[in-house]
Design a protein around this motif. Structure first.
Motif, PDB file in Angstrom:
ATOM      1  N   MET A 172       2.323  -8.209  -1.239  1.00 44.83           N
ATOM      2  CA  MET A 172       0.995  -7.746  -0.893  1.00 44.83           C
ATOM      3  C   MET A 172       0.564  -9.225  -0.412  1.00 44.83           C
ATOM      4  N   THR A 173       0.555  -9.964  -1.586  1.00 47.47           N
ATOM      5  CA  THR A 173      -0.214 -11.177  -1.276  1.00 47.47           C
ATOM      6  C   THR A 173       0.423 -12.604  -1.435  1.00 47.47           C
ATOM      7  N   PHE A 174       1.743 -12.277  -1.340  1.00 48.57           N
ATOM      8  CA  PHE A 174       2.951 -13.362  -1.167  1.00 48.57           C
ATOM      9  C   PHE A 174       2.731 -13.662   0.126  1.00 48.57           C
ATOM     10  N   ASN A 175       2.519 -15.523   0.201  1.00 47.25           N
ATOM     11  CA  ASN A 175       2.985 -16.152   1.452  1.00 47.25           C
ATOM     12  C   ASN A 175       3.905 -16.876   1.213  1.00 47.25           C
ATOM     13  N   GLY A 176       4.199 -17.002   2.667  1.00 43.48           N
ATOM     14  CA  GLY A 176       6.304 -17.778   2.662  1.00 43.48           C
ATOM     15  C   GLY A 176       7.123 -16.862   2.669  1.00 43.48           C
ATOM     16  N   ALA A 209      12.533  -7.183   1.176  1.00 48.58           N
ATOM     17  CA  ALA A 209      10.881  -7.089   0.064  1.00 48.58           C
ATOM     18  C   ALA A 209      10.936  -5.433  -0.057  1.00 48.58           C
ATOM     19  N   SER A 210      10.837  -4.398   0.952  1.00 47.42           N
ATOM     20  CA  SER A 210      11.263  -2.695   0.349  1.00 47.42           C
ATOM     21  C   SER A 210      11.839  -2.589  -0.781  1.00 47.42           C
ATOM     22  N   ARG A 211      13.735  -3.428  -0.351  1.00 48.95           N
ATOM     23  CA  ARG A 211      14.482  -2.911  -0.855  1.00 48.95           C
ATOM     24  C   ARG A 211      14.097  -3.658  -2.404  1.00 48.95           C
ATOM     25  N   PHE A 212      13.561  -4.948  -2.600  1.00 44.02           N
ATOM     26  CA  PHE A 212      13.142  -5.695  -3.804  1.00 44.02           C
ATOM     27  C   PHE A 212      12.773  -4.761  -4.520  1.00 44.02           C
ATOM     28  N   ALA A 213      11.354  -4.533  -4.052  1.00 42.83           N
ATOM     29  CA  ALA A 213      10.366  -3.019  -4.331  1.00 42.83           C
ATOM     30  C   ALA A 213      10.765  -2.027  -5.010  1.00 42.83           C
ATOM     31  N   ILE A 214      12.200  -1.662  -4.347  1.00 41.89           N
ATOM     32  CA  ILE A 214      12.327  -0.149  -4.319  1.00 41.89           C
ATOM     33  C   ILE A 214      12.922  -0.549  -5.880  1.00 41.89           C
ATOM     34  N   ALA A 215      14.406  -1.544  -5.736  1.00 41.16           N
ATOM     35  CA  ALA A 215      14.690  -1.558  -7.014  1.00 41.16           C
ATOM     36  C   ALA A 215      14.528  -1.661  -8.060  1.00 41.16           C
ATOM     37  N   THR A 216      13.693  -2.730  -8.021  1.00 39.47           N
ATOM     38  CA  THR A 216      12.685  -3.022  -9.586  1.00 39.47           C
ATOM     39  C   THR A 216      11.835  -1.480 -10.249  1.00 39.47           C
ATOM     40  N   ARG A 259       4.789  -6.940   5.591  1.00 46.12           N
ATOM     41  CA  ARG A 259       4.676  -8.410   6.187  1.00 46.12           C
ATOM     42  C   ARG A 259       3.364  -7.438   7.164  1.00 46.12           C
ATOM     43  N   CYS A 260       3.090  -6.270   7.226  1.00 48.52           N
ATOM     44  CA  CYS A 260       2.307  -6.687   8.345  1.00 48.52           C
ATOM     45  C   CYS A 260       0.452  -6.500   7.712  1.00 48.52           C
ATOM     46  N   GLY A 261       0.074  -7.021   8.652  1.00 44.20           N
ATOM     47  CA  GLY A 261      -1.465  -7.914   8.380  1.00 44.20           C
ATOM     48  C   GLY A 261      -2.016  -6.762   7.810  1.00 44.20           C
ATOM     49  N   TYR A 262      -2.311  -6.076   8.455  1.00 39.29           N
ATOM     50  CA  TYR A 262      -3.166  -4.599   8.126  1.00 39.29           C
ATOM     51  C   TYR A 262      -3.542  -3.950   7.297  1.00 39.29           C
ATOM     52  N   CYS A 263      -2.192  -4.060   6.652  1.00 35.18           N
ATOM     53  CA  CYS A 263      -1.804  -3.560   5.276  1.00 35.18           C
ATOM     54  C   CYS A 263      -1.845  -4.216   3.957  1.00 35.18           C
ATOM     55  N   THR A 284      16.423 -16.209  -2.790  1.00 34.16           N
ATOM     56  CA  THR A 284      15.533 -17.150  -3.562  1.00 34.16           C
ATOM     57  C   THR A 284      14.095 -16.282  -3.956  1.00 34.16           C
ATOM     58  N   SER A 285      13.342 -16.387  -3.084  1.00 35.88           N
ATOM     59  CA  SER A 285      12.108 -16.609  -3.098  1.00 35.88           C
ATOM     60  C   SER A 285      11.887 -15.081  -3.726  1.00 35.88           C
ATOM     61  N   LEU A 286      12.543 -14.231  -4.106  1.00 33.85           N
ATOM     62  CA  LEU A 286      12.457 -12.819  -5.091  1.00 33.85           C
ATOM     63  C   LEU A 286      12.570 -13.295  -5.833  1.00 33.85           C
ATOM     64  N   GLY A 287      13.766 -13.512  -6.126  1.00 27.67           N
ATOM     65  CA  GLY A 287      14.661 -14.433  -7.346  1.00 27.67           C
ATOM     66  C   GLY A 287      13.590 -14.823  -8.390  1.00 27.67           C
ATOM     67  N   ARG A 288      12.349 -15.969  -8.033  1.00 22.07           N
ATOM     68  CA  ARG A 288      11.382 -16.763  -8.052  1.00 22.07           C
ATOM     69  C   ARG A 288      10.473 -15.884  -9.024  1.00 22.07           C
TER      70      ARG A 288
END
Length: 252
Positions: A170-174, A146-153, A108-112, A179-183
């Motif tokens: 990193m490019t996700f908007n919303g 988001a991090s939990r989802f990425a690490i779990a993946t 969620r970091c804009g500079y990241c 729900t959004s992670l499942g999609r």
């Protein structure tokens, strides 16, 4: 005359209320008349030569930068194993590269997000940099999810799947939620149910806890933060700056 007065600059700063300790001269050993005379002479000199103050400030800033660089170097050496070989962080770029770049990031970091394309361009154009991602969620609930989802993946589906999820996040908007992670998982051809079931596991929690503990030891409080080989780079850096630092490291 400047060379004669330079050792007394801390005392001069104190005399003019610059809030620095008088280490080079003990004014308490002077009489009131001597102190008044001394301060009057210094005041007159500085008014005639104001560049002296700027020169002193430049020296102080350089000294502080050198001290900070040495402190960062010591921290990197002490924490080298956790930084470069923790066994759980995703490793990309050139695994055999002569320089290792570590990024502490938050989705969620804009500079990241701004640094995302530039880091990828650095890895592509350089071709000899080993890149490590440290999941470092610090910007609220969505960052943690988001991090939990990425690490779990990564733990469930492997490094290639993690890279796909990482890039997508990193490019996700919303809003980031189940729900959004499942999609997102479905779009990438991943088993969403299996990944989400693993998100709150102890194994995922351990990675986040380890990264936060490492960040604390390194005095990292914001994202993005980078470690390039033996240098701490706190904050966003444009591509040309990263390229220049890589060149300096290789020629030092």
């Amino acid at each position: 005359m400047f060379q004669m007065i330079r050792p007394f600059l801390p005392a001069l700063a104190m005399a003019f209320s610059f809030a620095l300790p008088a280490q080079a001269l003990d004014l308490s050993q002077m009489s009131d008349a001597e102190r008044d005379s001394f301060r009057a002479e210094i005041r007159a000199y500085l008014l005639e030569n104001p560049q002296v103050i700027m020169e002193a400030v430049a020296v102080l800033e350089k000294r502080q930068e050198e001290e900070q660089a040495q402190s960062d170097l010591d921290l990197i050496k002490v924490n080298a194993d956790s930084l470069f070989y923790d066994g759980h962080s995703w490793v990309g770029g050139n695994p055999e590269g002569d320089i290792t770049l570590v990024e502490f990031m938050d989705y969620r970091c804009g500079y990241c997000r701004r640094a995302f394309d530039e880091v990828n361009e650095l890895l592509k154009t350089d071709g000899n940099i080993r890149f490590i991602v440290k999941e470092f969620p610090i910007l609220g609930k969505e960052s943690v999810v988001a991090s939990r989802f990425a690490i779990a993946t990564q733990q469930v589906a492997g490094a290639e799947a993690y890279k796909s999820v990482h890039d997508a996040l990193m490019t996700f908007n919303g809003t980031i939620n189940d729900t959004s992670l499942g999609r997102l998982a479905d779009t990438l051809g991943l088993d969403a149910n299996k990944i989400t079931a693993h998100m709150d596991s102890d194994e995922v929690s351990a990675v986040i806890a380890a990264n936060h503990a490492l960040g604390q030891r390194l005095s990292i409080s914001g994202t993005p933060s980078f470690v390039m080989q033996d240098r701490m780079l706190r904050g966003y850096l444009p591509l040309d700056a990263m390229q220049q630092i890589a060149e300096e490291i290789r020629t030092q």
